[in-house]
Motif scaffolding. Sequence first.
Motif, PDB file in Angstrom:
ATOM      1  N   PHE A 268       0.836  -1.155  -0.106  1.00 30.49           N
ATOM      2  CA  PHE A 268      -0.136  -0.072  -0.096  1.00 30.49           C
ATOM      3  C   PHE A 268       0.839   1.259  -0.171  1.00 30.49           C
ATOM      4  N   LEU A 269       1.829   1.415   0.722  1.00 30.08           N
ATOM      5  CA  LEU A 269       2.692   2.354   1.005  1.00 30.08           C
ATOM      6  C   LEU A 269       3.645   2.633  -0.421  1.00 30.08           C
ATOM      7  N   THR A 270       3.969   1.397  -1.224  1.00 37.54           N
ATOM      8  CA  THR A 270       4.678   1.457  -2.334  1.00 37.54           C
ATOM      9  C   THR A 270       3.676   1.989  -3.661  1.00 37.54           C
ATOM     10  N   ASP A 271       2.435   1.427  -3.600  1.00 41.75           N
ATOM     11  CA  ASP A 271       1.614   1.681  -4.673  1.00 41.75           C
ATOM     12  C   ASP A 271       0.630   2.819  -4.481  1.00 41.75           C
ATOM     13  N   GLY A 272       0.666   3.513  -3.092  1.00 36.71           N
ATOM     14  CA  GLY A 272      -0.419   4.036  -2.758  1.00 36.71           C
ATOM     15  C   GLY A 272      -0.529   5.694  -2.983  1.00 36.71           C
ATOM     16  N   VAL A 273      -0.892   6.357  -2.426  1.00 37.09           N
ATOM     17  CA  VAL A 273      -1.386   7.980  -2.855  1.00 37.09           C
ATOM     18  C   VAL A 273       0.039   8.713  -2.787  1.00 37.09           C
ATOM     19  N   PHE A 274       0.792   8.484  -1.872  1.00 39.56           N
ATOM     20  CA  PHE A 274       1.976   9.457  -1.609  1.00 39.56           C
ATOM     21  C   PHE A 274       3.376   9.045  -2.140  1.00 39.56           C
ATOM     22  N   VAL A 275       3.387   8.532  -3.457  1.00 36.23           N
ATOM     23  CA  VAL A 275       4.525   8.140  -3.961  1.00 36.23           C
ATOM     24  C   VAL A 275       5.515   9.140  -4.353  1.00 36.23           C
ATOM     25  N   LEU A 276       5.074  10.303  -5.076  1.00 32.45           N
ATOM     26  CA  LEU A 276       5.481  11.271  -5.522  1.00 32.45           C
ATOM     27  C   LEU A 276       5.710  12.376  -4.573  1.00 32.45           C
ATOM     28  N   PRO A 277       6.622  13.524  -4.510  1.00 28.59           N
ATOM     29  CA  PRO A 277       6.766  14.525  -3.749  1.00 28.59           C
ATOM     30  C   PRO A 277       5.616  15.622  -4.044  1.00 28.59           C
ATOM     31  N   ALA A 278       5.345  16.221  -3.127  1.00 32.12           N
ATOM     32  CA  ALA A 278       4.325  17.094  -3.419  1.00 32.12           C
ATOM     33  C   ALA A 278       4.717  18.616  -4.062  1.00 32.12           C
ATOM     34  N   PRO A 279       4.076  19.132  -4.804  1.00 36.42           N
ATOM     35  CA  PRO A 279       4.587  20.431  -5.186  1.00 36.42           C
ATOM     36  C   PRO A 279       4.963  21.683  -4.373  1.00 36.42           C
TER      37      PRO A 279
ATOM     38  N   VAL B  76       7.827  19.189 -10.031  1.00 37.59           N
ATOM     39  CA  VAL B  76       7.975  17.937  -9.384  1.00 37.59           C
ATOM     40  C   VAL B  76       8.778  17.302 -10.339  1.00 37.59           C
ATOM     41  N   SER B  77      10.271  17.065 -10.094  1.00 34.08           N
ATOM     42  CA  SER B  77      11.184  16.605 -11.119  1.00 34.08           C
ATOM     43  C   SER B  77      11.155  14.857 -11.055  1.00 34.08           C
ATOM     44  N   GLN B  78      10.915  14.386 -12.307  1.00 33.22           N
ATOM     45  CA  GLN B  78      11.108  12.897 -12.414  1.00 33.22           C
ATOM     46  C   GLN B  78      11.921  12.551 -13.836  1.00 33.22           C
ATOM     47  N   PRO B  79      12.878  12.393 -13.700  1.00 29.93           N
ATOM     48  CA  PRO B  79      13.792  12.178 -14.974  1.00 29.93           C
ATOM     49  C   PRO B  79      13.365  11.215 -15.978  1.00 29.93           C
TER      50      PRO B  79
ATOM     51  N   VAL C  86       5.445  14.783 -15.881  1.00 32.88           N
ATOM     52  CA  VAL C  86       4.627  14.596 -14.490  1.00 32.88           C
ATOM     53  C   VAL C  86       3.251  15.647 -15.018  1.00 32.88           C
ATOM     54  N   PHE C  87       2.196  15.254 -14.680  1.00 32.36           N
ATOM     55  CA  PHE C  87       0.923  16.100 -14.689  1.00 32.36           C
ATOM     56  C   PHE C  87       0.588  16.523 -13.362  1.00 32.36           C
TER      57      PHE C  87
ATOM     58  N   ALA D 147       0.834  16.479  -7.837  1.00 33.84           N
ATOM     59  CA  ALA D 147       1.477  15.663  -8.722  1.00 33.84           C
ATOM     60  C   ALA D 147       0.952  14.264  -9.163  1.00 33.84           C
ATOM     61  N   MET D 148       0.970  14.192 -10.555  1.00 32.78           N
ATOM     62  CA  MET D 148       0.278  12.805 -10.978  1.00 32.78           C
ATOM     63  C   MET D 148       1.601  12.321 -11.940  1.00 32.78           C
ATOM     64  N   LEU D 149       1.703  10.853 -11.713  1.00 36.15           N
ATOM     65  CA  LEU D 149       2.773  10.289 -12.985  1.00 36.15           C
ATOM     66  C   LEU D 149       2.004   8.861 -13.105  1.00 36.15           C
ATOM     67  N   ALA D 150       1.438   8.346 -14.068  1.00 40.10           N
ATOM     68  CA  ALA D 150       0.611   7.112 -14.177  1.00 40.10           C
ATOM     69  C   ALA D 150      -0.327   7.180 -13.041  1.00 40.10           C
ATOM     70  N   SER D 151      -0.178   5.883 -12.371  1.00 42.36           N
ATOM     71  CA  SER D 151      -1.017   5.600 -11.425  1.00 42.36           C
ATOM     72  C   SER D 151      -0.617   6.282  -9.789  1.00 42.36           C
ATOM     73  N   GLN D 152       0.594   6.801  -9.762  1.00 43.61           N
ATOM     74  CA  GLN D 152       1.066   7.480  -8.803  1.00 43.61           C
ATOM     75  C   GLN D 152       0.801   8.779  -8.752  1.00 43.61           C
ATOM     76  N   THR D 153       0.500   9.423  -7.344  1.00 46.70           N
ATOM     77  CA  THR D 153       0.204  10.670  -7.096  1.00 46.70           C
ATOM     78  C   THR D 153       0.702  11.123  -5.621  1.00 46.70           C
TER      79      THR D 153
END
Length: 308
Positions: free
Chosen positions: A22-33, A52-55, A59-60, A110-116
């Motif tokens: 849950f922690l890996t695939d959950g809501v808070f994977v990306l850093p917040a703007p 939010v930088s993701q090489p 990021v949307f 921030a959103m990246l695929a299923s990660q937010t």
Amino acid sequence: MVLQRVWTSPVMWLFYSLISGFLTDGVFVLPAPQNFSVQSTNMKHLLMWSPVSQPGETVFYSVEYQGEYESLYMSHIWIPSSQCSPTKGLECDVTDDVTATVPYNFRVRAMLASQTSAWSTLEHPFNRNSTVLTPPRMEVTEHGLHLVIELEDLGPQFEFLVAYWRSEPGATEHVKVVRSGDIPVYLETMEPGAMYCVKAQALVKAIGRRSAFSKTECVEMQGGPLPLALALFAFVGFMLILMVVLLSIWKMGQLLRYSCCPTVYLPSAVKITSPSQKLISCRKEEVDTCAVTVLSSEHLLGVWISQT
């Protein structure tokens, strides 16, 4: 006792596995703007934040808001912004979302695929009455004996107060209220050769505020009275044109009169002033000549009968 330890170990392992997933695939994977703020100028409201930088990834971002009603009575409801949900940019124009002069809460994630990421919110609610109003840009020209004013189009919520006066000591300042749809503005007739000055300020009735006045611009009126010779020439030309028109009307009346009701005049050679004149003095052999040259056809028959 040993059997109990063996039974509980797989259960605890499964529990920890679910939590980890849950922690890996959950809501808070990306850093917040970060640096989330709002800039508002002339009733245009813009949200801004840091990326939010993701090489190697795009990021949307999603923006939501709560008005005063949603915040007080429906705090669990957030409304997606009409302009940027989602967006790839680092700003969001929320002018159309802010429709009342009440506090608004905004948040972005921030959103990246299923990660937010977690939501970033404004430090203080935003109210549109805090917008910065700037003096309108203005251009003043003269056209004939009128001042023509072009004002910056700031939107349908704006009106403008235009002040103008003659540039002389003790001159009276006149004020005209102008709506955005009434641009350009033609002021009243000015005195030729005089200098006039103009300034303007923006007014928003929805928030009860106005900007400072713009920089004063002065224009000298270039028009003047017509020279005497030119005025005399214009008068003579007008009189000539009037005479030609009247003569043409009279001539046309004459043509219509003679075309519709012509008047027939007998030649003087065939007119008889006295019935017996010339008839007695004609000899018989000259009757035909006299009749042809003097009498009409009606009298010719009478003369012939009397002579025979």
